[in-house]
Design a protein around this motif. Structure first.
Motif, PDB file in Angstrom:
ATOM      1  N   THR A 170       0.862  -1.183   0.000  1.00 24.86           N
ATOM      2  CA  THR A 170       0.000   0.000   0.000  1.00 24.86           C
ATOM      3  C   THR A 170       0.899   1.233   0.000  1.00 24.86           C
ATOM      4  O   THR A 170       2.033   1.196   0.473  1.00 24.86           O
ATOM      5  N   GLY A 171       0.381   2.308  -0.545  1.00 22.97           N
ATOM      6  CA  GLY A 171       1.155   3.552  -0.600  1.00 22.97           C
ATOM      7  C   GLY A 171       1.863   3.762  -1.936  1.00 22.97           C
ATOM      8  O   GLY A 171       2.236   4.880  -2.268  1.00 22.97           O
ATOM      9  N   SER A 177       1.916   3.598  -6.200  1.00 23.40           N
ATOM     10  CA  SER A 177       0.885   3.824  -7.212  1.00 23.40           C
ATOM     11  C   SER A 177       0.668   2.544  -8.023  1.00 23.40           C
ATOM     12  O   SER A 177       1.532   1.660  -8.059  1.00 23.40           O
ATOM     13  N   CYS A 209      -0.689   6.275 -12.568  1.00 22.99           N
ATOM     14  CA  CYS A 209       0.306   6.843 -11.649  1.00 22.99           C
ATOM     15  C   CYS A 209      -0.393   7.706 -10.598  1.00 22.99           C
ATOM     16  O   CYS A 209       0.220   8.078  -9.592  1.00 22.99           O
ATOM     17  N   GLN A 210      -1.660   8.018 -10.828  1.00 21.86           N
ATOM     18  CA  GLN A 210      -2.398   8.867  -9.903  1.00 21.86           C
ATOM     19  C   GLN A 210      -3.315   8.064  -8.972  1.00 21.86           C
ATOM     20  O   GLN A 210      -4.071   8.625  -8.206  1.00 21.86           O
ATOM     21  N   THR A 256      -3.246   5.677  -5.866  1.00 21.49           N
ATOM     22  CA  THR A 256      -2.396   5.152  -4.797  1.00 21.49           C
ATOM     23  C   THR A 256      -3.086   3.948  -4.163  1.00 21.49           C
ATOM     24  O   THR A 256      -4.274   4.010  -3.827  1.00 21.49           O
ATOM     25  N   SER A 312      -4.325   1.281  -1.577  1.00 19.77           N
ATOM     26  CA  SER A 312      -4.680   1.239  -0.149  1.00 19.77           C
ATOM     27  C   SER A 312      -5.352  -0.106   0.100  1.00 19.77           C
ATOM     28  O   SER A 312      -5.684  -0.826  -0.846  1.00 19.77           O
TER      29      SER A 312
END
Lengths: 428, 106
Positions: free
Chosen positions: B20-21, B23, B86-87, B89, B91
């Motif tokens: 997570t975190g 992209s 790339c936008q 992220t 989680s």
């Protein structure tokens, strides 16, 4: 690209032309370095100048230049910042270093900001989208093969004239389904749109205007023929004339878009074709790698485009007072993003001076620019170069460069006017 | 670690695991997923990490920002569910995310 960067009348005075050539970049006061002088580009002396500025003045102000004062942005990351901040750094009024002093302008979205840029670009970008280009691959390959098959073996000839120009012109004719026997007109219109009067292509702005009228008349005739034909033809003019968003374009917008497609796809690709051959001669171990593995071609194509950087810079103009890497830039000042320097920045690109055919992350280069103005024809350019290199490697063991190529007198178009070679065929 | 499923235009699938975190683009590139070029390295300025997000996941994503919206505008293959990955992220909520790559990147 309807502007004429770095080619003002002043620049062509011999004392101006030679003011930086032959000088040690480290022995002169740093504020006197003027990258806009075409001489150091023509003489292939620009690299150490770029290096010194990257190291000592990564955002550099040149107060005295024949082109007027300007900022130079030298580092990869700073160039990214400028290119992706159109709200701070405007593409208007022009993307050339010299403010346009000519009467001839046609609307072209390369020198527009959002929202107008986005609207106009959207109209034409579909025609060079990869999905549309797929159907042209066979014809482009066939014509590239015919040019290569016609070349003399074992004797010196000019690669620029016989291959780079001919291939690029034929490809343009193919894309537009332009009358093949008249294809040299495309090259002439492309050159005439950007040339300086008196520089050899045209003698006056009136002559340029006549050429553009001829261009518009010819393309209008082709439009009228095709708009009445059944839809389904995949040339660019048919696409424009049948496309919902483009079929009602006013004439000057049609001309502007046609010129952008012609100019944008002409010397950039031409000089990358020549540059690739030169690079493989300078780095013979890379040529060996390529001979051993043709599947490296797509990666090599990106690397050639970085190594050559066919357009040395793009200009922006500060819309507001701002700060970049510690330097205060005032509203209205010119800001030049030197792609040719960012592509040599060793903080981002390892051994940047080398052309490495299997370089990792070869696609991460600045030659196409980034952000909203990123080169619209990037996939077309890559496809053309890939096809050319596949056909070259099927035929020739080596294209041997003989002597030094002659480079173009420009700080904007980074390219070659002649390069003599001898072909060595593959052992069969 | 969360799972992301990449499908290409021809229906081939590849499932990858990523922390997570990071992209979705980084998850793709570091696992050698083809069809994601990511020329700009993740700064939302080249539109070469375009994906179509499976409908079920659209509501779980952060809203598209104006810059991403403008960059997506460069692609002629844009659809309602287009995003630049790339936008996105990763989680815990996105565990199992499923996206499809277009036939061509811009």
């Amino acid at each position: 690209m309807s502007d004429t960067p770095a080619t003002s009348e002043l620049d062509r005075r011999p004392e101006s032309k030679w003011s930086m050539v032959g000088k040690d970049p480290y022995a002169m006061p740093i504020d006197k370095i003027d990258l806009a002088h075409p001489g150091i580009w023509q003489e292939n002396e620009f690299l150490p100048f770029l290096k010194r500025l990257r190291e000592e003045a990564p955002v550099h102000y040149c107060a005295e230049s024949a082109t007027g004062p300007y900022w130079s942005v030298m580092k990869y990351k700073d160039i990214m910042t400028v290119d992706t901040s159109p709200h701070i750094y405007s593409s208007e009024p022009t993307i050339g270093i010299v403010d346009s002093f000519e009467e001839f302008t046609v609307p072209s979205f390369i020198s527009m900001d959002p929202p107008k840029h986005d609207e106009q670009r959207r109209v034409v970008q579909g025609v060079v989208a990869p999905s549309n280009l797929k159907s042209l691959e066979g014809l482009i390959r066939q014509r590239a093969a015919a040019i290569l098959d016609d070349l003399p073996i074992g004797e010196e000839f000019d690669w620029v004239e016989r291959v780079s120009i001919e291939l690029t012109t034929q490809m343009l004719a193919t894309l537009f389904d332009f009358p093949f026997e008249d294809r040299h007109k495309l090259t002439f219109w492309s050159d005439a749109a950007t040339a300086i009067p008196g520089g050899g292509i045209i003698s006056s702005n009136e002559e340029r205007w006549e050429a553009m009228q001829d261009c518009l008349a010819t393309f209008t005739r082709l439009w009228n023929e095709r708009v009445n034909a059944e839809p389904g033809n995949d040339d660019l003019i048919s696409m424009l004339s049948h496309g919902e968003a483009t079929k009602n374009m006013p004439p000057m917008e049609y001309l502007g878009n046609i010129l952008l497609l012609i100019v944008g796809g002409n010397d950039t690709t031409r000089n990358s074709i020549t540059g690739g051959v030169l690079a493989l001669n300078q780095f013979p171990e890379e040529y060996d790698k390529l001979r051993a593995d043709h599947s490296l071609i797509p990666n090599m194509v990106s690397e050639i485009i970085r190594w050559q950087t066919p357009l040395a810079y793009m200009r922006r103009t500060a819309k507001v007072d701002t700060e970049l890497n510690g330097q205060k830039i005032k509203k209205g000042e010119k800001v030049i993003m030197w792609y040719a320097s960012g592509n040599q920045d060793d903080e981002v690109i390892e051994n940047p001076e080398r052309m490495i055919v299997d370089r990792p992350n070869a696609r991460q280069h600045l030659s196409f620019g980034f952000g909203l103005h990123r080169c619209m024809g990037n996939r077309l350019a890559e496809m053309q170069l890939r096809i050319v290199w596949e056909e070259i490697m099927n035929r020739f063991d080596k294209i041997e460069v003989v002597g030094e190529p002659e480079r173009i007198y420009s700080s904007f178009v980074k390219g070659y006017s002649t390069m003599f070679v001898i072909l060595h065929p593959k052992a069969s | 670690m969360v799972k992301v499923l990449f499908k290409d235009h021809a229906g081939r699938e590849q499932s990858v695991e990523a922390a997570t975190g990071v992209s979705v683009m980084q998850a793709a590139v570091s696992n050698g997923v083809s069809g994601i070029d990511a020329d700009c390295g993740g700064s939302c300025s080249c539109a070469t990490c375009h994906v179509y997000v499976d409908e079920a996941w659209l509501d779980k994503l952060a809203a598209i920002d104006p810059n991403e919206d403008a960059m997506l505008g460069l692609s002629s293959d844009r659809r309602e569910n287009s995003r630049l990955c790339c936008q996105i992220t990763l989680s815990a909520e996105l565990d199992g995310l499923s996206v499809t790559t277009p036939e061509f990147q811009f």
